[in-house]
Design a protein around this motif. Structure first.
Motif, PDB file in Angstrom:
ATOM      1  N   VAL A  21       0.868  -1.184   0.000  1.00 39.92           N
ATOM      2  CA  VAL A  21       0.000   0.000   0.000  1.00 39.92           C
ATOM      3  C   VAL A  21       0.899   1.225   0.000  1.00 39.92           C
ATOM      4  O   VAL A  21       1.834   1.320   0.803  1.00 39.92           O
ATOM      5  N   GLU A  22       0.637   2.180  -0.907  1.00 42.27           N
ATOM      6  CA  GLU A  22       1.441   3.395  -0.995  1.00 42.27           C
ATOM      7  C   GLU A  22       0.531   4.613  -1.069  1.00 42.27           C
ATOM      8  O   GLU A  22      -0.577   4.551  -1.608  1.00 42.27           O
ATOM      9  N   LEU A  23       1.031   5.707  -0.502  1.00 42.12           N
ATOM     10  CA  LEU A  23       0.308   6.966  -0.626  1.00 42.12           C
ATOM     11  C   LEU A  23       0.443   7.509  -2.043  1.00 42.12           C
ATOM     12  O   LEU A  23       1.514   7.445  -2.653  1.00 42.12           O
ATOM     13  N   THR A  24      -0.643   8.032  -2.568  1.00 42.34           N
ATOM     14  CA  THR A  24      -0.568   8.762  -3.828  1.00 42.34           C
ATOM     15  C   THR A  24       0.063  10.124  -3.569  1.00 42.34           C
ATOM     16  O   THR A  24       0.239  10.546  -2.411  1.00 42.34           O
ATOM     17  N   GLU A  25       0.402  10.850  -4.611  1.00 43.60           N
ATOM     18  CA  GLU A  25       0.946  12.194  -4.436  1.00 43.60           C
ATOM     19  C   GLU A  25      -0.073  13.088  -3.720  1.00 43.60           C
ATOM     20  O   GLU A  25       0.279  13.882  -2.843  1.00 43.60           O
ATOM     21  N   ALA A  26      -1.328  12.948  -4.118  1.00 43.40           N
ATOM     22  CA  ALA A  26      -2.390  13.702  -3.444  1.00 43.40           C
ATOM     23  C   ALA A  26      -2.508  13.279  -1.984  1.00 43.40           C
ATOM     24  O   ALA A  26      -2.735  14.097  -1.078  1.00 43.40           O
ATOM     25  N   GLY A  27      -2.344  11.959  -1.740  1.00 41.33           N
ATOM     26  CA  GLY A  27      -2.408  11.446  -0.372  1.00 41.33           C
ATOM     27  C   GLY A  27      -1.298  11.993   0.490  1.00 41.33           C
ATOM     28  O   GLY A  27      -1.501  12.281   1.682  1.00 41.33           O
ATOM     29  N   LYS A  28      -0.104  12.167  -0.073  1.00 39.96           N
ATOM     30  CA  LYS A  28       1.025  12.716   0.696  1.00 39.96           C
ATOM     31  C   LYS A  28       0.738  14.161   1.126  1.00 39.96           C
ATOM     32  O   LYS A  28       0.992  14.549   2.273  1.00 39.96           O
ATOM     33  N   VAL A  29       0.231  14.945   0.179  1.00 47.40           N
ATOM     34  CA  VAL A  29      -0.104  16.339   0.505  1.00 47.40           C
ATOM     35  C   VAL A  29      -1.230  16.389   1.540  1.00 47.40           C
ATOM     36  O   VAL A  29      -1.187  17.165   2.498  1.00 47.40           O
ATOM     37  N   PHE A  30      -2.234  15.536   1.340  1.00 46.23           N
ATOM     38  CA  PHE A  30      -3.371  15.499   2.259  1.00 46.23           C
ATOM     39  C   PHE A  30      -2.908  15.107   3.666  1.00 46.23           C
ATOM     40  O   PHE A  30      -3.378  15.652   4.669  1.00 46.23           O
ATOM     41  N   LEU A  31      -1.968  14.174   3.756  1.00 45.48           N
ATOM     42  CA  LEU A  31      -1.459  13.728   5.049  1.00 45.48           C
ATOM     43  C   LEU A  31      -0.811  14.883   5.816  1.00 45.48           C
ATOM     44  O   LEU A  31      -1.046  15.046   7.018  1.00 45.48           O
ATOM     45  N   VAL A  32       0.003  15.685   5.155  1.00 46.05           N
ATOM     46  CA  VAL A  32       0.670  16.823   5.809  1.00 46.05           C
ATOM     47  C   VAL A  32      -0.361  17.777   6.406  1.00 46.05           C
ATOM     48  O   VAL A  32      -0.241  18.228   7.550  1.00 46.05           O
ATOM     49  N   GLU A  33      -1.402  18.056   5.629  1.00 46.83           N
ATOM     50  CA  GLU A  33      -2.414  19.004   6.106  1.00 46.83           C
ATOM     51  C   GLU A  33      -3.258  18.414   7.232  1.00 46.83           C
ATOM     52  O   GLU A  33      -3.613  19.100   8.187  1.00 46.83           O
ATOM     53  N   VAL A  34      -3.584  17.129   7.133  1.00 47.23           N
ATOM     54  CA  VAL A  34      -4.373  16.489   8.192  1.00 47.23           C
ATOM     55  C   VAL A  34      -3.567  16.423   9.490  1.00 47.23           C
ATOM     56  O   VAL A  34      -4.102  16.646  10.587  1.00 47.23           O
ATOM     57  N   GLN A  35      -2.268  16.130   9.391  1.00 41.06           N
ATOM     58  CA  GLN A  35      -1.428  16.116  10.590  1.00 41.06           C
ATOM     59  C   GLN A  35      -1.377  17.496  11.233  1.00 41.06           C
ATOM     60  O   GLN A  35      -1.366  17.614  12.457  1.00 41.06           O
ATOM     61  N   ARG A  36      -1.373  18.542  10.379  1.00 40.83           N
ATOM     62  CA  ARG A  36      -1.403  19.900  10.919  1.00 40.83           C
ATOM     63  C   ARG A  36      -2.720  20.159  11.653  1.00 40.83           C
ATOM     64  O   ARG A  36      -2.747  20.769  12.721  1.00 40.83           O
ATOM     65  N   ILE A  37      -3.800  19.668  11.073  1.00 46.89           N
ATOM     66  CA  ILE A  37      -5.110  19.827  11.721  1.00 46.89           C
ATOM     67  C   ILE A  37      -5.123  19.154  13.089  1.00 46.89           C
ATOM     68  O   ILE A  37      -5.623  19.721  14.077  1.00 46.89           O
ATOM     69  N   PHE A  38      -4.558  17.952  13.181  1.00 46.81           N
ATOM     70  CA  PHE A  38      -4.554  17.242  14.466  1.00 46.81           C
ATOM     71  C   PHE A  38      -3.679  17.958  15.494  1.00 46.81           C
ATOM     72  O   PHE A  38      -4.009  17.976  16.686  1.00 46.81           O
ATOM     73  N   ARG A  39      -2.568  18.543  15.029  1.00 45.61           N
ATOM     74  CA  ARG A  39      -1.733  19.311  15.974  1.00 45.61           C
ATOM     75  C   ARG A  39      -2.494  20.526  16.491  1.00 45.61           C
ATOM     76  O   ARG A  39      -2.439  20.840  17.683  1.00 45.61           O
ATOM     77  N   GLN A  40      -3.211  21.195  15.599  1.00 42.65           N
ATOM     78  CA  GLN A  40      -4.006  22.345  16.012  1.00 42.65           C
ATOM     79  C   GLN A  40      -5.129  21.929  16.955  1.00 42.65           C
ATOM     80  O   GLN A  40      -5.452  22.638  17.911  1.00 42.65           O
ATOM     81  N   LEU A  41      -5.710  20.769  16.673  1.00 38.96           N
ATOM     82  CA  LEU A  41      -6.771  20.262  17.537  1.00 38.96           C
ATOM     83  C   LEU A  41      -6.233  19.960  18.928  1.00 38.96           C
ATOM     84  O   LEU A  41      -6.870  20.303  19.950  1.00 38.96           O
ATOM     85  N   GLU A  42      -5.072  19.325  18.998  1.00 38.10           N
ATOM     86  CA  GLU A  42      -4.462  19.034  20.290  1.00 38.10           C
ATOM     87  C   GLU A  42      -4.154  20.320  21.056  1.00 38.10           C
ATOM     88  O   GLU A  42      -4.371  20.402  22.271  1.00 38.10           O
ATOM     89  N   GLN A  43      -3.662  21.333  20.337  1.00 39.60           N
ATOM     90  CA  GLN A  43      -3.382  22.616  20.973  1.00 39.60           C
ATOM     91  C   GLN A  43      -4.661  23.268  21.475  1.00 39.60           C
ATOM     92  O   GLN A  43      -4.706  23.847  22.568  1.00 39.60           O
ATOM     93  N   ALA A  44      -5.723  23.167  20.677  1.00 39.33           N
ATOM     94  CA  ALA A  44      -7.008  23.741  21.083  1.00 39.33           C
ATOM     95  C   ALA A  44      -7.538  23.061  22.339  1.00 39.33           C
ATOM     96  O   ALA A  44      -8.066  23.717  23.248  1.00 39.33           O
ATOM     97  N   ILE A  45      -7.406  21.741  22.390  1.00 36.84           N
ATOM     98  CA  ILE A  45      -7.854  20.994  23.575  1.00 36.84           C
ATOM     99  C   ILE A  45      -7.031  21.395  24.795  1.00 36.84           C
ATOM    100  O   ILE A  45      -7.571  21.610  25.889  1.00 36.84           O
TER     101      ILE A  45
END
Length: 288
Positions: free
Chosen positions: A55-79
């Protein structure tokens, strides 16, 4: 799209193996595969290349992963910030204080606050007792340090400091060389006082103290701030009965003397509105 879908995606992106990802997520592999497919359908692009061997990430999946990880970091900070606010560990407190508090209790207030609630911002306003009561009523300050008494029906209060009275006289005054001054020796002196409405409790206490030895102070000048009162003493306009801690205000041309007589105690009270205590204010009140 739900948050759990994004968590499934991040876990699979980290493992790049449906079996291991499902195990980490404590779900079966088929539901995980189904959820990822639903996410891709909703997004409108593929996140993974799937073969029987890997199983491999697509190019779109790689970009999406970076942004989703940023969202989770922001969520953790918000909590994290939300929990701090809920515990009164972060926020702002607006504080009023009478000018004389700067020479006794205010430094300790600031130090204790920095130690106990370092992430709470303190906004300070030097105000007379009368002004603080108005600002409290308007919600412009959260807590005040005033000269009591205060209206017990409207405010909660707590005495946080007490001290004696002393006399401030010009340095060339005939009494300036005495170790202690008798109140009776001031009968013919001119006094500098503040208007009664600014702090009636302290004003009445000073007047009553003089009347105990048979005189009422002869007014030479009124001044609002204690610093101004001391300056007028230095200018030889008169003498002034002031709280003991004001001798920490060293001014050329003024000497401070204790009384022979035992003086009444003057207080500073911390006050706040009844039934209007924020979590931050609650933490602040715990310091005292």
């Amino acid at each position: 799209m739900e948050l759990r879908h994004l968590r499934y995606f991040v876990t699979l992106a980290e493992e790049l193996h449906f079996g291991r990802a499902a195990q980490r997520l404590h779900i079966a592999q088929p539901p995980l595969s189904q959820q990822i497919r639903q996410l891709e359908n909703e997004l409108g692009f593929e996140l993974f290349h799937r073969t029987k061997r890997k199983v491999e990430l697509t190019e779109a999946g790689k970009v999406f992963l970076v942004e989703v990880q940023r969202i989770f970091r922001q969520l953790e900070q918000a909590i994290f910030l939300g929990k701090q606010v809920s515990r009164g560990e972060i926020g702002q407190l607006v504080i009023g204080f009478v000018s004389s508090a700067a020479y006794n209790i205010l430094p300790d207030i600031l130090q204790n606050s920095r130690n106990s609630i370092p992430n709470v911002s303190l906004e300070l306003h030097e105000l007379t007792t009368d002004e603080q009561l108005r600002w409290l009523n308007l919600g412009r300050i959260d807590v005040g340090f005033v000269r009591p008494p205060v209206d017990q029906k409207k405010y909660e209060s707590k005495i946080v400091f007490q001290e004696s009275l002393i006399i401030a006289v010009p340095e060339n005054h005939p009494l300036a060389n005495q170790d202690k001054i008798s109140l009776k020796s001031l009968i013919n002196e001119s006094f500098i006082l503040f208007p009664r409405f600014l702090a009636p409790g302290l004003y009445d206490l000073i007047i009553s103290f003089c009347q105990q030895v048979g005189f009422s102070p002869k007014l030479a000048q009124e001044a609002i701030q204690m610093q101004t009162i001391v300056s007028l003493v230095a200018a030889q306009i008169g003498v002034a009965i002031v709280p003991e801690s004001l001798q920490n205000l060293q001014r050329r041309g003024v000497v401070y003397k204790y009384f022979v007589e035992e003086t009444p105690k003057v207080s500073i009270a911390m006050i706040w509105r009844k039934n209007d205590v924020s979590v931050v204010l609650e933490r602040f009140l715990e310091i005292f």
